[in-house]
Each structure stands twice: as structure tokens, then as C-alpha cells.
Design a protein around this motif. Structure first.
Motif, short mmCIF file in Angstrom:
data_model
loop_
_atom_site.label_atom_id
_atom_site.label_comp_id
_atom_site.label_asym_id
_atom_site.label_seq_id
_atom_site.Cartn_x
_atom_site.Cartn_y
_atom_site.Cartn_z
N THR A 90 -49.34 14.32 -31.48
CA THR A 90 -48.34 14.52 -32.54
C THR A 90 -47.21 15.42 -32.04
O THR A 90 -46.09 15.33 -32.52
CB THR A 90 -48.98 15.16 -33.79
N ALA A 91 -47.52 16.25 -31.04
CA ALA A 91 -46.49 17.11 -30.46
C ALA A 91 -45.39 16.28 -29.79
O ALA A 91 -44.26 16.71 -29.66
CB ALA A 91 -47.11 18.07 -29.45
N LEU A 92 -45.76 15.07 -29.37
CA LEU A 92 -44.78 14.22 -28.70
C LEU A 92 -43.99 13.36 -29.68
O LEU A 92 -43.02 12.71 -29.30
CB LEU A 92 -45.49 13.29 -27.72
N ALA A 93 -44.42 13.36 -30.96
CA ALA A 93 -43.81 12.45 -31.93
C ALA A 93 -42.28 12.57 -32.00
O ALA A 93 -41.60 11.55 -31.97
CB ALA A 93 -44.45 12.65 -33.30
N PRO A 94 -41.72 13.81 -32.06
CA PRO A 94 -40.25 13.89 -32.11
C PRO A 94 -39.58 13.23 -30.91
O PRO A 94 -38.58 12.52 -31.05
CB PRO A 94 -39.99 15.40 -32.12
N ILE A 95 -40.17 13.44 -29.71
CA ILE A 95 -39.58 12.83 -28.52
C ILE A 95 -39.65 11.31 -28.61
O ILE A 95 -38.69 10.61 -28.31
CB ILE A 95 -40.33 13.27 -27.24
N MET A 96 -40.81 10.81 -29.03
CA MET A 96 -41.00 9.36 -29.15
C MET A 96 -39.92 8.76 -30.05
O MET A 96 -39.36 7.71 -29.76
CB MET A 96 -42.37 9.05 -29.76
N ILE A 97 -39.67 9.46 -31.15
CA ILE A 97 -38.71 8.92 -32.11
C ILE A 97 -37.29 8.96 -31.55
O ILE A 97 -36.52 8.03 -31.74
CB ILE A 97 -38.84 9.68 -33.45
N ILE A 98 -37.00 10.00 -30.77
CA ILE A 98 -35.67 10.06 -30.15
C ILE A 98 -35.53 8.93 -29.13
O ILE A 98 -34.52 8.25 -29.05
CB ILE A 98 -35.43 11.43 -29.48
N TRP A 99 -36.61 8.70 -28.37
CA TRP A 99 -36.54 7.65 -27.34
C TRP A 99 -36.48 6.24 -27.94
O TRP A 99 -35.70 5.41 -27.51
CB TRP A 99 -37.79 7.73 -26.42
N ALA A 100 -37.38 6.00 -28.91
CA ALA A 100 -37.51 4.63 -29.40
C ALA A 100 -36.58 4.35 -30.57
O ALA A 100 -36.43 3.22 -31.00
CB ALA A 100 -38.95 4.36 -29.80
N GLY A 101 -35.97 5.38 -31.10
CA GLY A 101 -35.05 5.17 -32.20
C GLY A 101 -35.68 5.52 -33.53
O GLY A 101 -36.86 5.24 -33.74
N ALA A 102 -34.88 6.12 -34.40
CA ALA A 102 -35.38 6.43 -35.73
C ALA A 102 -35.56 5.12 -36.47
O ALA A 102 -34.80 4.19 -36.29
CB ALA A 102 -34.37 7.33 -36.45
N GLY A 103 -36.59 5.06 -37.28
CA GLY A 103 -36.86 3.81 -37.99
C GLY A 103 -38.21 3.27 -37.59
O GLY A 103 -39.00 3.94 -36.94
#
Lengths: 265, 243
Positions: free
Chosen positions: A119-132
Motif C-alpha cells: 500500500t506504500a507504493l499505491a501513490p506511485i502506482m497511481i502516478i505511473w499508471a494514471g489516476a482512474g
């Protein structure tokens, strides 16, 4: 005259009925206490809400046709996360089974990734893959992928060495050993990995929706919390529990069906 | 005719700390149609010999000459629980891609001859230990091996079942006329089955003594009742136990 079989069947049905009744009564009891405490103002219903308020809200949401869209979005995200993450994880585990060297090389990295709270990586994932939706699905995949790889690989490696030797004595290739022994003997284990993944995929989706989204059950819960609408939060949790259970139920039925089909081989 | 020969075979394994000599200058040969038992103290490298014959491992030095195909049978039956008996039996044929009519007919014949035809669609968990072991033997025989390797095949059965299964398996081996090498530490078992017994020394193993076992054409159970049986037992016992 009833045969022994019929008597046993009747007893079995009786017992099942008793269990379901007890479960129902337990639920009613807990909800009743909750409602009663709220009514008597022993607990503050602004903070704890109450069952009747939650049900009323649920009915209102269903009537205004607002619920379905949120549920649909979250379910789609969860199913996609579950399917892509599980299949991907199983494929990687299979490839690792083929090569001990690659496994040895990757082992420390996999272990670190496994130990890391994803879950600590979740913000990065969302930045990389796009919000949505895409970002949220990626968060779900990131949570269940590594554990799927590791546990499936462990199951693959636990197959009896002598069974492998038996196949080798027939001149079996590595692929034959995999397709005829390793994979089929682990179908049950893979099913339990997938069942655990359902919960993980939901964690990913809810966390993802908390961080970024305008729709979904996670959004409802988040929004309810921010505006202090505890009945909305509780309703979200209730709907979430229901969806998670239905998915679990479907996977379990699917598992039984596959095992049965395999048994007819 | 020699179907198998070991010529001055050495085998050692390396562990993390040291070198482990398992076989030391082992030479023997086996003729076609013979049933030979290999026995010795535990850890004396009996299974290593079978693995060498099956080419699952290679000798460190020396030569292993095998003229024919190998069929390997283990202590556990290793039947696949998710396959029915028939599909378990044809596993080897599937692996070798030899599910031709002739081989499948041979399978049908064996299933009938050895009382498993009615169970061909059953699953392994529905069968007794003795039946499962027969299925495992037919799975091995289905690929029509020239040499049969049996690695403690009866060790996991209880005594009663064991005597019956030995009787069955002996009849099958004799009927199919297979050269057989059986590894076991059970003295009575090897005497009742084998034409010849090789007794190994402790590790690193060499051949300590060799016994020719001669009974008139008797089944294993009948052999046990013969006077000679006791005599052979004492001889093999002595060979195994004196230093």
C-alpha cells in the motif's frame, strides 16, 4: 418405513437448518443490541450510526439508482486486478519452476517486495499508471502479484521428488513433468491462492479509490468519512462485504466444478 | 545373454563438507530373464545402483552397460489421484507418445489378466494398497520395458498384504518374462522372489557375497514353506551381519 439413508439425510437437514437459524439469530441479536443502544443513547448514533439508518440509506441509494454504478466500478476493478494479478503470478511462478538459476537470482528481490507493505507504493502506482480505473487496477495487482508468485512457486516445489523421478524414468521432458504432474497436482492449492487474492484485490481497489477516484465503493466510504456521514460509511462497508462474499462464493463453486471435471478424466 | 553389466563402477557424491563414496569398484552382470535381488545394510547405495541403471545419474568412473529399456517401480505407487486407473496406467505411453493400438491393447489385456478391468474408471483412492501397487506395476509394464527395476516395492504394505502382493507381482513378472532387479532389505522377501541375491557391504559398497537361490518352480508363498528357505535365510543373514 424410512430407510437408514433417509433418516440420516433428515438428520443432516435438521442440523443444517439449526446452524443457519443460529447464524441468523446471532446476527439479529448483534444488530438489535446496536439499534437498542443507539435508541437509548448509550452510544452516539452520530458517530456509530444505527442499523435502521443504514438500511434506509441503502434503500434510498438503490431507489435513486446511485448505488449500482459505484458497485459496478469497484467490482470491475477488483475482478480485473484479481484475474490479471493471479494469472500473471501463476505464469511467473511456472517460469521460475523451470529455471532454478533465475529463481536464485530473483529470490532476494522477491522477498523484499513481499515483505514491503505494497500500500506504500499505491501513490506511485497511481502516478505511473494514471489516476482512474487503470491506476486502481495496478494498485490491486501490485498487492497480490508477488505473494501469488511466491506461494504458487512454493506449492510447485513441494511436489514429491519421487513422482518426478517416476516421470523421468519414462523419459518425460520438463514440460511434460509440468503439464502432467506439477500443474494438475496443484490445482487445489492454486484455487486457495486465488481465494486469498480476492481479499487482496479488494484491499488494492479500496486503497486506490481512497487515494484517487470519484466513483466506487471506496470513494463512497472515503466521502462518507470526510463529511461525517457514518451511515454512508457503514453502508459502503456492508455493500463491500456482500460483494466480496459473492465473489468468494463464485470462485469456490468454480473450484468445485473444475475439480469435479478433472475427476472425470 | 547379458542384458546388463556393471564394469568397475565407482560413484561418489559431493556434499557441502566432504566427498561421499557410495559405490566402490562394483562389477556384476545380469542375464536376460533373471530375477536378481540386491540387498545390503541401509545406506549402502542400493538405490544408487538403480538410479545408475535408469540413467538418472552417471557413474563417477567405470561403465554401466544396459541393453534395453527400463521400467522403474517405487515403494510408493505414485498414482495420480486426479486420474482414473486407466489414465494412470497409460501415463508412460502418453509421455513416450506411444498410445498406438498395439500398446493400448496390451494395456487392456493386462488390466483384464490382473483383475483391474472393472476398476479402470475408478480413482486410486477407491483401491486397496495391494491393488494400487498392481496398477503401478502395469503402468510400468505398459511401456514394455526389457528390464524392471523394483525399489523396495513392498515396504509400505502391511505384512498380510505384502505376502499377497508379492505373490501377484511374482506371477506377473514371470508371465511377462521380464528381467527384474529388485532392491530390498527384507531377507525373506528377496529369497522368495529372486533367482540370485547380491549382498552389498557397507558404504562404499562392494559385492560381499552372491547367492544362487534354487527352488523348483514354486510361487513365493510356497517357497517360504520349503526347508531350503530357512537355510538360505541363515546364509544371507550371516552375510549381511558379519563384519
Amino acid at each position: 418405513m424410512m430407510s437408514d439413508y433417509e433418516i440420516i439425510k433428515k438428520q443432516y437437514r435438521k442440523r443444517k437448518f439449526f446452524l443457519i437459524l443460529s447464524q441468523f439469530l446471532l446476527l439479529v441479536f448483534v444488530l438489535g443490541i446496536w439499534e437498542l443502544f443507539a435508541e437509548l443513547k448509550i452510544i452516539d448514533d452520530f458517530i456509530f450510526s444505527r442499523p435502521t439508518a443504514i438500511v434506509e440509506l441503502l434503500i434510498r441509494y438503490i431507489k435513486r439508482n446511485e448505488l449500482f454504478n459505484h458497485v459496478w466500478i469497484s467490482v470491475v476493478e477488483t475482478v480485473l486486478g484479481l484475474v490479471i494479478g493471479s494469472i500473471g503470478g501463476i505464469i511467473v511462478a511456472s517460469l521460475l519452476w523451470y529455471s532454478k538459476t533465475v529463481t536464485k537470482i530473483l529470490e532476494p528481490f522477491l522477498n523484499v517486495l513481499h515483505a514491503l507493505p505494497k500500500t506504500a507504493l499505491a501513490p506511485i502506482m497511481i502516478i505511473w499508471a494514471g489516476a482512474g480505473m487503470k491506476g486502481i487496477i495496478v494498485v490491486a495487482i501490485s498487492i497480490l502479484f508477488v505473494i501469488t508468485v511466491l506461494s504458487t512457486y512454493n506449492h510447485f516445489m513441494n511436489v514429491d521428488e519421487e513422482k518426478i523421478k517416476m516421470m523421468k524414468s519414462f523419459g518425460a521432458t520438463k514440460t511434460q513433468i509440468f503439464t502432467k504432474l506439477i500443474f494438475p497436482s496443484n490445482l487445489g492449492n492454486i484455487a486457495s491462492v486465488i481465494k486469498i487474492n480476492i481479499g487482496m484485490s479488494w484491499i488494492g481497489v479500496i486503497v486506490g479509490e481512497f487515494i484517487v477516484s470519484r466513483e466506487g465503493i471506496g470513494f463512497l466510504i472515503m466521502y462518507g468519512g470526510q463529511v461525517f456521514r457514518l451511515d454512508l460509511v457503514m453502508m459502503g462497508v456492508l455493500v463491500l462485504a456482500f460483494c466480496a462474499y459473492v465473489m468468494y462464493y463464485i470462485v469456490e463453486k468454480l473450484e468445485k466444478w473444475i475439480i469435479k471435471k478433472r475427476g472425470e478424466m | 545373454m547379458k542384458i546388463l553389466e556393471f564394469k568397475n563402477v565407482h560413484k561418489h557424491f559431493y556434499t557441502k563438507e566432504s566427498k561421499l563414496d557410495v559405490l566402490n569398484d562394483l562389477s556384476f552382470s545380469i542375464n536376460e530373464g533373471e530375477i536378481v535381488a540386491i540387498t545390503g545394510p541401509s545406506g549402502s547405495g542400493k538405490s544408487t545402483i538403480l538410479n545408475l541403471i535408469a540413467k538418472l545419474i552417471l557413474p563417477s568412473s567405470g561403465e554401466v552397460i544396459v541393453n534395453g529399456n527400463i521400467g522403474y517401480m517405487f515403494q510408493k505407487d505414485h498414482l495420480f489421484e486426479w486420474k482414473n486407473i486407466y489414465n494412470n496406467v497409460i501415463l508412460g505411453l502418453e509421455i513416450k507418445g506411444k498410445t498406438d493400438e498395439e500398446s493400448l491393447n496390451a494395456v487392456d489385456r493386462m488390466l483384464e489378466a490382473y483383475d483391474l478391468w472393472d476398476f479402470r474408471l475408478a480413482h486410486p483412492n477407491e483401491l486397496s494398497g495391494g491393488m494400487r501397487q498392481r496398477v503401478a506395476l502395469i503402468r510400468t509394464l505398459a511401456v514394455n520395458p526389457d528390464i524392471l527395476l523394483l525399489d523396495e516395492p513392498f515396504a509400505s504394505l502391511d505384512y498380510q498384504t505384502k505376502l499377497i502382493v508379492i505373490e501377484d507381482i511374482y506371477k506377473i513378472i514371470k508371465k511377462e518374462k521380464k528381467t527384474t532387479i529388485i532392491v530390498s532389505h527384507d531377507i525373506s522377501e528377496v529369497i522368495s522372489l529372486a533367482d540370485r541375491i547380491l549382498v552389498l557391504t557397507k558404504r562404499p559398497a562392494e559385492i560381499k557375497e552372491e547367492f544362487k537361490i534354487e527352488f523348483d518352480d514354486l510361487t513365493p508363498l510356497k517357497k517360504r514353506q520349503e526347508h531350503k528357505f530357512q537355510k538360505y535365510f541363515e546364509e544371507v543373514w550371516r552375510a549381511l551381519n558379519d563384519e
